[in-house]
Scaffold this active site. Structure first.
Site: not given
Length: 567
Positions: A299, A472-474
């Site tokens: 995101h 920080y949503h890999p």
């Protein structure tokens, strides 16, 4: 050393598996973690309001960087991931968001994933959770993860921003994880009743540590998974600063829980991945799987910042002379500014009727500052974090060598789709219309960022290229399914080999609508039952909202510029 199971990575998923598997007293488990302990007296990870601190160093953060992102002015962008017991749940923003019901129904529409529907997953969300106001059809009351709801008397800016979203024509929802995610409302957080971060180390590992059948080794950097033919038999890892090589063997399975960045690295170093890449690096091929490291998603978000006309923001908490008092209240009472992550309101909306479920997320924050603690505005202010949820852009992860200490090549390929640009332009314009509503009249000052002079498409695009950041949503880099690019099946088992599963955010086939931690925990709870041979929890029969023909918004109280239509 030999164990029934070896778990690689003590993060949001690995700690769940460690706790659940060791509930069977005759099962032995080794949990390997490259980082150190989750020191309970370190305010940087334990105080919710200090969430920016772990991202500023490398003690708890892998601090990955991307390759130059071609659609983002060739910036090398941050990709922080947690390092230590708790993994990214040790350094995340503590927002407890599960995603939209339609995310999981979409997963279940894919071949081989039929039992990943929302009603299949909901019992596992409930199993993991203890919500402070009690259980209901959507929330649990006896799980390892503490979830705290916003309380009466919190910052008035939270309420004003939610009211402004409703005045702009969007729904209100009282529970972003309940019957209807779509709309604006209060946001739950993974914080204990005593105001401490509720990481999976605190929630799950604290239950499991006393068990004799669990061994935890920290500062253990996984080199590669060992195979005999096509069967995973153990793990080679490097211990401590000296990097002494150690080997552990698994009688039953190796469970890879390294996360969306580390798991594909470890698979590739172990001989599982794109054949051409492994051949180029002289890595012996165990199983050619072209999807390992592909399908990478994240995101992206921006901050729209405003000055605040009334002195009600958290700006004073940023001043050094106020921080000792805040710290003392938090340390001894578990209350005050320090006990909250300050993301206590937000929402999910559809930017256009064409979207069947929300495509834009908001986090509201009663201070103007970057997520990592940098570039704080030196006055009272507030901001909206806004970003698109299901970008068509896809990236990849590739190891650069056999060396486990070397960071991989990471390319998210942010903003590579024309849809991305339409959504982000819409997001900025919609946010401005929300902020312009009467509910924020007592507070709204000048627009600090992007600034009132940034208006047309070209100006907005330039701002996005230079200022959008990772949320920080890999995820999704070892996706589950049965197509040619899938890495694991619906139970996390790696295709083409035996005795190896991947269980973490990397196996999501498509990124969810919201923050990832709660869903990663759910995935681990669900697959833990499969590993143990337990009957799956009974499917929920809870009703949930589907937008259908419902308009994305109604007429706003105060009109602003219309959103331009897609070409």
């Amino acid at each position: 050393m030999e164990y029934d199971y070896i778990i690689i990575g003590a993060g949001s998923a690995g700690n769940v598996l460690a706790a659940r598997l060791t509930e069977d007293a005759d099962v032995t488990v080794l949990l390997l973690e490259a980082g150190g302990p989750d020191y309970r007296l370190d305010f940087r990870t334990q105080m919710p309001a200090a969430l920016a601190f772990p991202l500023q160093g490398k003690r708890y953060n892998w601090a990955y960087e991307t390759d130059p992102e071609p659609h983002m002015n060739n910036r090398r962008m941050e990709c922080g991931r947690g390092k230590g017991l708790g993994g990214s749940s040790l350094i995340n923003g503590m927002c407890y968001i599960r995603g939209n019901a339609m995310d999981f129904d979409h997963w279940a529409s894919l071949s081989g994933l039929e039992d990943w529907s929302y009603l299949d997953c909901l019992p596992y969300f409930r199993k993991a959770e203890t919500r402070d106001i009690g259980p209901n059809d959507f929330h649990g009351g006896e799980g390892p993860v503490n979830v705290t709801t916003p309380k009466i008397g919190n910052n008035p800016l939270f309420h004003a921003m939610v009211a402004a979203g409703v005045q702009a024509g969007y729904p209100r929802t009282d529970d972003l994880n309940g019957y209807q995610q779509e709309g604006f409302g209060p946001m739950d957080r993974t914080v204990t009743p005593k105001g401490r971060r509720a990481s999976t180390a605190r929630g799950y590992l604290d239950q499991a540590r006393p068990r004799n059948n669990l061994t935890i080794i920290t500062h253990a950097l996984t080199d590669r998974i060992l195979f005999e033919g096509k069967r995973a038999t153990g793990v080679r890892y490097l211990k401590g600063d000296a990097g002494t090589g150690q080997t552990a063997y698994a009688r039953r399975e190796v469970l890879l829980c390294g996360g969306a960045i580390a798991s594909p690295q470890i698979l590739q170093r172990s001989g599982i991945g794109p054949a051409e890449l492994l051949q180029r690096l002289d890595i012996p091929l165990v199983q050619a799987l072209p999807g390992v490291g592909e399908n990478l998603q994240d995101h992206l978000e921006m901050y729209l910042q405003y000055s605040c006309k009334q002195p009600v923001s958290l700006y004073p908490a940023l001043l050094w002379f106020n921080q000792p008092k805040i710290g003392i209240e938090w340390l001894f009472n578990g209350t005050g500014v320090g006990a909250s992550n300050q993301f206590e309101a937000g929402g999910f909306i559809r930017s256009r009727d064409a979207f069947t479920w929300p495509n834009i997320q908001y986090h509201f924050l009663p201070v103007a500052i970057n997520y990592n603690g940098s570039n704080a505005v030196k006055e009272h202010g507030f901001q909206a974090h806004v970003g698109s949820m299901r970008s068509p852009s896809r990236g990849r992860i590739q190891v650069k060598s056999k060396d486990p200490r070397q960071h991989p090549s990471i390319l998210f390929n942010y903003m590579s789709s024309e849809q991305d640009w339409h959504e982000f332009r819409d997001a900025i314009r919609i946010t401005r219309e929300i902020i312009a509503q009467p509910a924020l009249d007592p507070y709204r000052g000048r627009e600090i960022s992007p600034g009132a002079n940034v208006q047309n498409d070209d100006e907005l695009d330039a701002f996005i290229r230079e200022h959008a950041e990772t949320a920080y949503h890999p995820s999704c880099s070892c996706k589950m399914g049965d197509d040619k690019m899938a890495v694991v099946d619906g139970q996390g088992r790696v295709h083409g080999v035996q005795g190896l599963r991947v269980v973490d955010a990397s196996i999501m086939p498509q990124i969810i609508t919201g923050n990832l931690n709660a869903t990663t925990i759910m995935i681990a709870e669900k697959i833990a039952d499969r590993i143990r041979g337990c009957q799956p929890l009974a499917k929920s029969n809870a009703a949930y909202f589907i937008a259908g023909d419902t308009p994305a918004r109604t007429s706003p109280v105060r009109h602003s510029l219309p959103v331009t239509s897609y070409p």
